[in-house]
Design an enzyme around this catalytic site. Structure first.
Site, PDB file in Angstrom:
ATOM      1  N   GLY A  36      44.388  31.032  -6.808  1.00  5.62           N
ATOM      2  CA  GLY A  36      43.090  31.567  -7.209  1.00  5.62           C
ATOM      3  C   GLY A  36      42.338  32.310  -6.119  1.00  5.62           C
ATOM      4  CG  ASN A  72      43.673  38.318  -6.437  1.00  9.44           C
ATOM      5  OD1 ASN A  72      43.256  39.358  -5.939  1.00  9.44           O
ATOM      6  ND2 ASN A  72      44.926  37.909  -6.292  1.00  9.44           N
ATOM      7  NE  ARG A 101      55.329  34.124 -25.923  1.00  9.87           N
ATOM      8  CZ  ARG A 101      55.913  35.244 -25.530  1.00  9.87           C
ATOM      9  NH1 ARG A 101      56.517  35.295 -24.373  1.00  9.87           N
ATOM     10  NH2 ARG A 101      55.910  36.300 -26.312  1.00  9.87           N
ATOM     11  CG  ASN A 113      48.605  41.459 -14.264  1.00  4.87           C
ATOM     12  OD1 ASN A 113      48.250  40.331 -13.916  1.00  4.87           O
ATOM     13  ND2 ASN A 113      49.790  41.960 -13.979  1.00  4.87           N
ATOM     14  CG  HIS A 132      52.523  43.692 -10.538  1.00  6.05           C
ATOM     15  ND1 HIS A 132      53.222  42.585 -10.984  1.00  6.05           N
ATOM     16  CD2 HIS A 132      53.430  44.487  -9.930  1.00  6.05           C
ATOM     17  CE1 HIS A 132      54.495  42.728 -10.673  1.00  6.05           C
ATOM     18  NE2 HIS A 132      54.657  43.874 -10.028  1.00  6.05           N
ATOM     19  CB  SER A 135      49.254  48.273  -9.425  1.00 13.44           C
ATOM     20  OG  SER A 135      50.210  48.937  -8.631  1.00 13.44           O
ATOM     21  CD  GLU A 156      57.015  49.143 -20.049  1.00 14.49           C
ATOM     22  OE1 GLU A 156      57.724  49.319 -19.049  1.00 14.49           O
ATOM     23  OE2 GLU A 156      56.318  50.027 -20.560  1.00 14.49           O
ATOM     24  CG  LEU A 157      56.519  41.834 -17.180  1.00 14.66           C
ATOM     25  CD1 LEU A 157      55.396  40.815 -17.314  1.00 14.66           C
ATOM     26  CD2 LEU A 157      57.817  41.170 -16.766  1.00 14.66           C
ATOM     27  CG  ASP A 158      54.263  43.261 -14.287  1.00 15.28           C
ATOM     28  OD1 ASP A 158      53.154  42.744 -14.520  1.00 15.28           O
ATOM     29  OD2 ASP A 158      55.221  42.620 -13.807  1.00 15.28           O
TER      30      ASP A 158
HETATM   31  C1  GRF Z   1      48.792  37.556  -6.358  1.00 11.54           C
HETATM   32  O1  GRF Z   1      49.687  38.106  -5.434  1.00 11.54           O
HETATM   33  C2  GRF Z   1      48.841  38.333  -7.628  1.00 11.54           C
HETATM   34  O2  GRF Z   1      48.959  39.702  -7.441  1.00 11.54           O
HETATM   35  C3  GRF Z   1      50.084  37.769  -8.241  1.00 11.54           C
HETATM   36  O3  GRF Z   1      50.005  36.402  -7.993  1.00 11.54           O
HETATM   37  C4  GRF Z   1      49.260  36.187  -6.801  1.00 11.54           C
HETATM   38  C5  GRF Z   1      48.124  35.305  -7.152  1.00 11.54           C
HETATM   39  O4  GRF Z   1      47.379  34.917  -6.025  1.00 11.54           O
HETATM   40  N1  GRF Z   1      50.229  38.146  -9.623  1.00 11.54           N
HETATM   41  P1  GRF Z   1      46.033  34.107  -6.194  1.00 11.54           P
HETATM   42  O5  GRF Z   1      46.285  32.965  -7.161  1.00 11.54           O
HETATM   43  O6  GRF Z   1      44.987  35.061  -6.717  1.00 11.54           O
HETATM   44  O7  GRF Z   1      45.704  33.613  -4.823  1.00 11.54           O
END
Ligand code: GRF
Length: 227
Positions: free
Chosen positions: A15, A17, A68, A110, A112, A139, A146-148
């Site tokens: 977490g 981000n 799912r 998202n 990525h 990004s 479509e994934l990513d």
């Molecule tokens: C990040 O590198 C994000 O881009 C990827 O997973 C990681 C998550 O990091 N999809 P955090 O949980 O935000 O620290």
């Protein structure tokens, strides 16, 4: 005063981000509100960060559901209840089914850790090292089926340096993920960026290439801003 821009964050792990978003809001760099944090892992540290910030946190574990679809219906049912303007997948490590993606099209992004369309999926830093690229990065893109593969809004670049291993490269990229996400959310929250019928729109005009984060943390149109 307009109602605050409401963000729901999906996260499976650490977490950092999410924390970057929360810190940007606290320090007045992002005019928004995190309306809830949602996870597929009850033990995700991201949920603890949310609780510390007194933000509603909810987890639904896939193994507790028969399918799912049932898991997603529960998780995104809770997301919908906080009435977000935007869902931000920030380290949410599960594929999201087509029906859910469809329901949130244009309202879900998202982050990525690669310069899409290069290195989709998992282990992006390993992929970059194996490919021998000189530049790597991250990004922010709209989520599509479509994934990513959805339209890319913005990117930040880092060099790949001699001697880099996966942890070193991951740390360099993560250091740019946080400002990239915050700067991109500022544009989204100010409604300057949206998903149009054939790609990303900035101020109502199609974006020919992803916005690029400079070293000061400002996003530029690369077609107007030479390196
Ligand atoms: C990040 O590198 C994000 O881009 C990827 O997973 C990681 C998550 O990091 N999809 P955090 O949980 O935000 O620290």
């Amino acid at each position: 005063m307009p109602a605050p821009y409401r963000i729901a964050v999906l996260a499976s792990g650490r977490g950092s981000n999410l924390q970057a978003i929360l810190d940007a809001i606290t320090t007045g760099r992002l005019d928004a509100q995190v309306a809830g944090v949602f996870s597929d892992r009850p033990a995700a540290p991201a949920l603890e960060r949310a609780r510390t910030a007194r933000i509603p946190a909810f987890a639904a574990e896939p193994r507790d559901f028969g399918s799912r679809d049932a898991h997603e219906a529960e998780l995104f049912g809770h997301v919908a209840r906080v009435e977000p303007d935007l869902v931000v997948c920030a380290g949410y490590m599960r594929l999201i089914g087509a029906a859910t993606v469809e329901a949130w099209t244009g309202r879900m992004v998202n982050i990525h850790p690669s310069l899409l369309p290069a290195f989709k999926g998992l282990h992006t830093h390993r992929q970059a090292l194996q490919a021998g690229v000189a530049e790597h990065g991250c990004s922010v893109h709209y989520v599509t089926a479509e994934l990513d593969g959805g339209p890319v809004v913005s990117q930040a670049r880092v060099p790949v340096l001699p001697g880099d291993d996966e942890p070193a490269l991951a740390a360099r990229v993560l250091g740019r993920e946080h400002p990239l996400l915050v700067a991109t959310l500022r544009l989204l929250a100010s409604r300057r960026v949206e998903l149009g019928p054939s790609g990303v729109l900035l101020d109502g005009e199609p974006l020919a290439a992803p916005l690029r984060l400079d070293s000061a943390g400002v996003l530029h149109r690369p077609d107007l801003q030479p390196d």
